[in-house]
Design a protein around this motif. Structure first.
Motif, mmCIF file in Angstrom:
data_model
loop_
_atom_site.group_PDB
_atom_site.id
_atom_site.type_symbol
_atom_site.label_atom_id
_atom_site.label_comp_id
_atom_site.label_asym_id
_atom_site.label_seq_id
_atom_site.Cartn_x
_atom_site.Cartn_y
_atom_site.Cartn_z
ATOM 1 N N VAL A 171 -118.632 -46.656 26.252
ATOM 2 C CA VAL A 171 -119.886 -46.472 27.128
ATOM 3 C C VAL A 171 -120.719 -47.873 27.122
ATOM 4 O O VAL A 171 -120.807 -48.525 26.144
ATOM 5 C CB VAL A 171 -120.701 -45.360 26.305
ATOM 6 C CG1 VAL A 171 -122.269 -45.362 26.874
ATOM 7 C CG2 VAL A 171 -120.175 -43.968 26.188
ATOM 8 N N LEU A 172 -121.057 -48.171 28.172
ATOM 9 C CA LEU A 172 -121.616 -49.580 28.547
ATOM 10 C C LEU A 172 -122.992 -49.242 29.024
ATOM 11 O O LEU A 172 -123.307 -48.362 29.955
ATOM 12 C CB LEU A 172 -120.997 -50.115 29.566
ATOM 13 C CG LEU A 172 -119.601 -50.935 29.081
ATOM 14 C CD1 LEU A 172 -118.376 -49.698 28.891
ATOM 15 C CD2 LEU A 172 -118.935 -51.819 30.046
ATOM 16 N N LEU A 173 -124.122 -50.083 28.578
ATOM 17 C CA LEU A 173 -125.507 -49.771 28.862
ATOM 18 C C LEU A 173 -125.658 -50.829 29.921
ATOM 19 O O LEU A 173 -125.408 -52.037 29.948
ATOM 20 C CB LEU A 173 -126.235 -49.949 27.574
ATOM 21 C CG LEU A 173 -126.196 -49.029 26.394
ATOM 22 C CD1 LEU A 173 -127.492 -49.264 25.594
ATOM 23 C CD2 LEU A 173 -126.008 -47.540 26.760
ATOM 24 N N ALA A 174 -126.656 -50.143 30.878
ATOM 25 C CA ALA A 174 -127.287 -51.433 31.887
ATOM 26 C C ALA A 174 -128.497 -51.182 32.073
ATOM 27 O O ALA A 174 -128.881 -49.946 32.329
ATOM 28 C CB ALA A 174 -126.086 -51.290 33.224
ATOM 29 N N GLY A 175 -128.953 -52.196 32.727
ATOM 30 C CA GLY A 175 -130.671 -52.007 33.177
ATOM 31 C C GLY A 175 -131.594 -51.400 32.412
ATOM 32 O O GLY A 175 -131.590 -51.891 31.160
ATOM 33 N N GLU A 176 -132.442 -50.670 32.434
ATOM 34 C CA GLU A 176 -133.560 -50.415 31.509
ATOM 35 C C GLU A 176 -133.052 -49.384 30.625
ATOM 36 O O GLU A 176 -133.650 -49.059 29.489
ATOM 37 C CB GLU A 176 -134.605 -49.593 32.209
ATOM 38 C CG GLU A 176 -135.422 -50.730 33.011
ATOM 39 C CD GLU A 176 -136.976 -50.034 33.644
ATOM 40 O OE1 GLU A 176 -136.817 -48.768 33.835
ATOM 41 O OE2 GLU A 176 -137.852 -50.813 33.994
ATOM 42 N N ALA A 177 -131.926 -48.886 30.497
ATOM 43 C CA ALA A 177 -131.219 -48.196 29.489
ATOM 44 C C ALA A 177 -130.785 -49.115 28.142
ATOM 45 O O ALA A 177 -130.867 -48.934 27.194
ATOM 46 C CB ALA A 177 -129.869 -47.467 29.742
ATOM 47 N N ALA A 222 -131.541 -53.409 23.790
ATOM 48 C CA ALA A 222 -130.809 -52.535 22.799
ATOM 49 C C ALA A 222 -130.072 -53.413 22.069
ATOM 50 O O ALA A 222 -129.571 -54.611 22.178
ATOM 51 C CB ALA A 222 -129.770 -51.781 23.809
ATOM 52 N N ALA A 223 -129.659 -52.870 20.907
ATOM 53 C CA ALA A 223 -129.334 -53.452 19.638
ATOM 54 C C ALA A 223 -127.784 -53.585 20.026
ATOM 55 O O ALA A 223 -127.216 -54.865 19.389
ATOM 56 C CB ALA A 223 -129.463 -52.584 18.253
ATOM 57 N N ARG A 229 -128.269 -43.548 25.775
ATOM 58 C CA ARG A 229 -128.501 -44.387 24.542
ATOM 59 C C ARG A 229 -128.969 -43.614 23.430
ATOM 60 O O ARG A 229 -128.841 -43.845 22.332
ATOM 61 C CB ARG A 229 -129.612 -45.603 24.996
ATOM 62 C CG ARG A 229 -129.831 -46.504 24.153
ATOM 63 C CD ARG A 229 -131.141 -47.322 24.312
ATOM 64 N NE ARG A 229 -132.407 -46.692 24.105
ATOM 65 C CZ ARG A 229 -132.886 -46.516 25.404
ATOM 66 N NH1 ARG A 229 -132.944 -47.049 26.423
ATOM 67 N NH2 ARG A 229 -134.320 -45.804 24.995
ATOM 68 N N LYS A 230 -129.913 -42.499 23.610
ATOM 69 C CA LYS A 230 -130.453 -41.940 22.489
ATOM 70 C C LYS A 230 -129.338 -41.061 21.759
ATOM 71 O O LYS A 230 -129.133 -41.075 20.554
ATOM 72 C CB LYS A 230 -131.585 -40.710 23.060
ATOM 73 C CG LYS A 230 -132.846 -41.503 23.430
ATOM 74 C CD LYS A 230 -133.996 -40.763 23.832
ATOM 75 C CE LYS A 230 -135.211 -41.458 24.211
ATOM 76 N NZ LYS A 230 -136.343 -40.725 24.952
ATOM 77 N N ALA A 231 -128.463 -40.506 22.632
ATOM 78 C CA ALA A 231 -127.328 -39.664 22.001
ATOM 79 C C ALA A 231 -126.353 -40.458 21.310
ATOM 80 O O ALA A 231 -125.964 -40.056 20.097
ATOM 81 C CB ALA A 231 -126.433 -38.875 23.155
ATOM 82 N N LEU A 232 -126.149 -41.605 21.627
ATOM 83 C CA LEU A 232 -125.442 -42.625 20.631
ATOM 84 C C LEU A 232 -126.075 -43.239 19.597
ATOM 85 O O LEU A 232 -125.439 -43.743 18.855
ATOM 86 C CB LEU A 232 -125.032 -43.756 21.716
ATOM 87 C CG LEU A 232 -123.953 -43.349 22.910
ATOM 88 C CD1 LEU A 232 -123.648 -44.273 24.006
ATOM 89 C CD2 LEU A 232 -122.802 -42.686 22.467
ATOM 90 N N GLY A 233 -127.377 -42.983 19.736
ATOM 91 C CA GLY A 233 -128.154 -43.908 18.547
ATOM 92 C C GLY A 233 -128.098 -45.106 18.431
ATOM 93 O O GLY A 233 -128.349 -45.891 17.367
ATOM 94 N N ILE A 234 -128.298 -45.641 19.770
ATOM 95 C CA ILE A 234 -128.292 -47.099 19.769
ATOM 96 C C ILE A 234 -130.085 -47.422 19.969
ATOM 97 O O ILE A 234 -130.568 -46.797 21.084
ATOM 98 C CB ILE A 234 -127.522 -47.664 21.075
ATOM 99 C CG1 ILE A 234 -126.109 -47.412 20.804
ATOM 100 C CG2 ILE A 234 -127.844 -49.417 21.174
ATOM 101 C CD1 ILE A 234 -125.408 -47.641 22.068
ATOM 102 N N PRO A 235 -130.682 -48.333 19.151
ATOM 103 C CA PRO A 235 -132.146 -48.300 19.201
ATOM 104 C C PRO A 235 -132.532 -49.515 20.210
ATOM 105 O O PRO A 235 -131.732 -50.333 20.285
ATOM 106 C CB PRO A 235 -132.591 -48.670 17.853
ATOM 107 C CG PRO A 235 -131.235 -49.268 17.100
ATOM 108 C CD PRO A 235 -129.971 -48.627 17.755
ATOM 109 N N ALA A 295 -124.199 -46.220 31.372
ATOM 110 C CA ALA A 295 -125.608 -45.599 31.288
ATOM 111 C C ALA A 295 -126.573 -46.313 32.009
ATOM 112 O O ALA A 295 -126.855 -47.301 31.484
ATOM 113 C CB ALA A 295 -125.785 -45.346 29.702
ATOM 114 N N ALA A 296 -127.020 -45.956 33.022
ATOM 115 C CA ALA A 296 -127.980 -46.591 33.690
ATOM 116 C C ALA A 296 -129.167 -45.693 34.145
ATOM 117 O O ALA A 296 -129.808 -45.616 35.255
ATOM 118 C CB ALA A 296 -127.620 -47.082 35.171
#
Length: 407
Positions: free
Chosen positions: A290-296, A280-281, A174-180, A165-166
């Protein structure tokens, strides 16, 4: 959720900004097919300079993801060798560095508008065989132990083994996964203005920082050159009414006092922003798919150029981890877990460093007195001028641009 398309993808990258395209290139360098989902149109152009600096470590990572890419970005970008700091119009620090590109001939940084960085990345992605799907706004993500299903607003869907997720600060993934996102938003705002070089001449190719610029009623100003022009960052006060400094008409009123009348007619873009310090938490979902990167995954104030550069490192680290997970699924939990831990530590370091810079930029009474005293002493105590020069960028030593460890 919409039914996924019949063909499953090994890896999906959501977001075609610098971080997403870097992730795609890093995955292709490891032989993995990748599809990039972008909510915007194919011909969309993000306005403004936005992220300007590409640090040497980021240039190296781009070179690693696609040989020759880091060199192309560096050759197009501007690298200045002079930095100046002034306090109320009086110079308190100046330094010119010798040309020293390093052993790999890459400069310490390249300064160019984000639209140009994205152009180089997109061309490299096409050369590398990256598949793009535009007008694909992600509205749903469902991850399990065996894969990820992604749904788009138009009803299309995809399945993949992993997703990076970038997709930026408003990340739909991120929102769909509920990660604040956890952190703060500062008071006050800044105005950023892109200005083209005036016809028949150029501004000096040097970065200039002004504490309490007399031409702006004592507001702080930063001028940074990029290829084809320069950026002005004006720090406004919390009680400055909207429209006083942040419209194109207002800019044409105050800009000549900083850079001359000719430049006031070369304005390319005007934007207003608040400082956000958020992390991100978690940098992965519970399944590790799912891996978050950058401003996500994180948001920082721009000083120190931490945002895009740490995002590029996130992207390469995420690709490293997914490559391990695809080649040896038994090692996936460790590889993904180490990615999430290492990159979140880097983000937390950047958040603290950005907080230190923010405290310096918006000081309380004692902070202002300290800055005034340092400016007074700078002519006879050079370390005071050096402190005024370096403090607005926060601590420099840390894991900001470290790539993931090699698995």
């Amino acid at each position: 959720m919409a039914d996924p398309a019949a063909v499953a993808e090994p890896v999906l990258v959501v977001g075609a900004g610098p971080v997403g395209m870097t992730a795609a290139l890093a995955l292709r360098a490891r032989g993995l097919p990748v599809t990039v989902l972008e909510s915007g149109a194919k011909d969309r152009v993000r306005p403004g300079s936005r992220a300007l600096f590409v640090h040497r470590q980021s240039l190296r990572l781009l070179e690693r993801a696609r040989p020759g890419l880091g060199q192309r970005v560096a050759a197009y970008g501007t690298t200045w060798r002079t930095r100046r700091t002034l306090y109320r119009g009086r110079q308190v620090f100046a330094q010119t560095y010798p040309e020293s590109p390093g052993k790999d001939a890459l400069p310490a940084f390249a300064s160019l508008r984000q639209v140009d960085t994205e152009r180089f990345l997109y061309e490299a992605c096409l050369e590398a065989g990256v598949d793009f799907r535009f007008d694909a706004e992600v509205t749903g993500v469902e991850a399990t132990g065996t894969g990820v299903t992604v749904a788009a607003a138009d009803g299309d869907g995809w399945t993949a083994g992993h997703v990076i997720a970038a997709d930026g600060a408003r990340s739909g993934v991120r929102k769909a996964l509920g990660i604040p996102l956890e952190g703060t938003r500062s008071e006050g705002y800044h105005v950023v203005v892109d200005v083209a070089d005036p016809a028949g001449g150029e501004m000096p190719v040097e970065r200039v920082f002004h504490y309490e610029h007399p031409g702006t009623g004592g507001r702080t100003v930063l001028r940074v050159p990029f290829t084809g022009g320069f950026q002005i960052d004006l720090q406004c006060r919390a009680d400055d009414p909207p429209g006083t400094y942040d419209t194109e008409r207002a800019v044409r009123r105050w800009l000549p006092r900083l850079v001359g009348e000719d430049c006031a007619h070369q304005v390319l873009w005007v934007s207003r922003y608040h400082f956000l310090r958020k992390v991100a938490a978690s940098f992965t979902d519970p399944t590790g798919r799912v891996l978050l990167a950058g401003e996500a995954a994180h948001l920082f104030p721009p000083f120190g150029a931490r945002g895009m550069n740490s995002g590029i490192a996130d992207a390469v680290a995420a690709a490293d981890a997914i490559s391990v997970a695809c080649s040896d699924p038994s090692r996936a939990p460790v590889a993904i877990g180490e990615f999430a831990s290492a990159r979140r530590r880097a983000a937390l370091f950047n958040s603290v460093a950005a907080g230190a810079a923010l405290d310096h930029m918006r000081p309380r009474r004692w902070g202002r007195m300290t800055q005034r005293a340092a400016a007074t002493l700078a002519p006879v105590v050079p370390r005071c001028g050096a402190w005024l020069e370096h403090a607005p960028y926060g601590p420099r030593n840390g894991p900001m641009a470290d790539a993931a460890r090699k698995y």
